[in-house]
Design an enzyme around this catalytic site. Structure first.
Site, PDB file in Angstrom:
ATOM      1  N   GLU A  55     -61.294 -29.127 -13.482  1.00 53.16           N
ATOM      2  CA  GLU A  55     -59.970 -29.188 -14.111  1.00 53.16           C
ATOM      3  C   GLU A  55     -59.389 -27.778 -14.210  1.00 53.16           C
ATOM      4  OE1 GLU A  55     -59.718 -31.269 -17.799  1.00 53.16           O
ATOM      5  OE2 GLU A  55     -60.496 -33.155 -17.007  1.00 53.16           O
ATOM      6  N   ALA A  88     -61.737 -38.953 -22.834  1.00 53.55           N
ATOM      7  CA  ALA A  88     -62.886 -38.640 -23.681  1.00 53.55           C
ATOM      8  C   ALA A  88     -62.910 -39.563 -24.887  1.00 53.55           C
ATOM      9  CB  ALA A  88     -62.819 -37.192 -24.140  1.00 53.55           C
ATOM     10  N   SER A 138     -63.422 -34.725 -27.694  1.00 53.35           N
ATOM     11  CA  SER A 138     -62.477 -34.016 -26.827  1.00 53.35           C
ATOM     12  C   SER A 138     -62.200 -32.611 -27.342  1.00 53.35           C
ATOM     13  CB  SER A 138     -61.154 -34.785 -26.752  1.00 53.35           C
ATOM     14  OG  SER A 138     -60.173 -33.991 -26.105  1.00 53.35           O
ATOM     15  N   ASP A 191     -53.644 -27.698 -21.623  1.00 52.10           N
ATOM     16  CA  ASP A 191     -53.445 -28.087 -20.228  1.00 52.10           C
ATOM     17  C   ASP A 191     -52.154 -27.442 -19.757  1.00 52.10           C
ATOM     18  OD1 ASP A 191     -55.718 -29.638 -20.345  1.00 52.10           O
ATOM     19  OD2 ASP A 191     -54.652 -31.509 -20.699  1.00 52.10           O
ATOM     20  N   TRP A 238     -56.592 -26.759 -14.656  1.00 51.34           N
ATOM     21  CA  TRP A 238     -55.460 -26.661 -15.585  1.00 51.34           C
ATOM     22  C   TRP A 238     -55.890 -26.608 -17.042  1.00 51.34           C
ATOM     23  CZ3 TRP A 238     -56.894 -31.072 -12.894  1.00 51.34           C
ATOM     24  CH2 TRP A 238     -57.398 -32.108 -13.677  1.00 51.34           C
TER      25      TRP A 238
HETATM   26 ZN   LIG Z   1     -57.292 -30.830 -20.975  1.00 52.47          ZN
END
Ligand SMILES: [Zn+2]
Length: 276
Positions: A239, A176, A181, A190, A241
């Site tokens: 994503e 990003a 971000s 994450d 995670w």
């Molecule tokens: Zn992330």
């Protein structure tokens, strides 16, 4: 003091202290690989799952309803709930995407908590500890934190490196732009699970932990921010995670309304790409 402090919610003091103590133990074990059995050692109070008082009703305040201007729908409010300010970088409801950079763009959370070099906003870490307990208790695995807060300068370095090596398009698909971000808010984590593989990979969604998280993260105030099939809205690939803390009230309401992405929930435009 420098230890874990509860967010200012209306839990009885007894519960606060109990959580304080279990949090201390859990945090130490959670993010230190050498203590994989933290759930056994740290469960004198086997009630890490949200208590009834923490799980709010599926229809919270009017300001949480998905309108384009969430703070404008309520009747005159002298002190609007900061939790539902989607524009303020320090709000846990802030929406950051490829057309909504942080304001200020170099924003840094004030209350970062560090674990082995990985930082999270305090409110995120408090809730992630509870989620980890719940996951362990459910037999879904031991949570591991891989990445959390990333400073503007860090993201800037990563972004420039990727773009320099791969070109603008491929580079931006991986990193990003700084200021865009979610990791810069301290509200994103994450995660993976010890021994289950698929670390920062799409297949994490098929692991025991990944499935449990997708089904239960809302109870702890988290959403899987970039769900499968929503790339045209979020601008990011699936994503499983990447967890985003939004608070139990919003997460619960999103689930009740069967809305999986923040852009849809708040009535915001899709953000598939940067504007320029
Ligand atoms: Zn992330």
């Amino acid at each position: 003091m420098g230890g874990i402090r509860l967010k200012p919610m209306s839990q009885p003091m007894r519960t606060k202290w109990k959580f304080f103590l279990t949090s201390l133990i859990a945090l130490g074990a959670l993010f230190i690989p050498s203590l994989p059995t933290f759930a056994e050692t740290a469960s004198p109070s086997p009630s890490p799952t949200p208590s009834a008082s923490q799980v709010v009703s599926p229809s919270p305040s009017p300001s949480a309803s998905p309108t384009p201007s969430p703070t404008a729908s309520a009747p005159p409010v002298i002190n609007p709930a900061p939790a539902f300010d989607i524009n303020k970088a320090s709000s846990q409801a802030v929406v950051v995407n490829k057309i909504r950079p942080l304001k200020p763009i170099t924003y840094k959370p004030r209350d970062l908590v560090y674990y082995n070099g990985v930082a999270l906003a305090r409110v995120t870490s408090d809730s992630l500890v509870k989620l980890a307990f719940g996951m362990k208790k459910a037999g879904a695995g031991t949570l591991r934190l891989n990445s959390g807060y990333r400073a503007y300068s860090t993201q800037s370095f990563i972004y420039k490196d990727r773009v320099a090596r791969l070109g603008l398009k491929a580079g931006e698909a991986l990193a990003a732009r700084p200021g865009y971000s979610e990791h810069q808010t301290g509200l994103a984590a994450d995660v993976s699970a010890v021994g289950q593989g698929c670390v920062i990979q799409v297949c994490f969604g098929s692991t025991k932990a990944g499935k449990w998280i997708a089904a239960n993260a809302w109870q702890y105030g988290f959403i899987v921010r970039y769900p499968n099939g929503k790339t045209p809205i979020t601008g990011y690939q699936y994503e499983p995670w990447h967890l985003r803390f939004v608070g139990i009230e919003i997460a619960t309401d999103m689930r009740a309304k069967k809305i999986s992405v923040l852009e849809t929930y708040w009535g915001l435009p899709a953000a598939p790409t940067y504007l320029y």
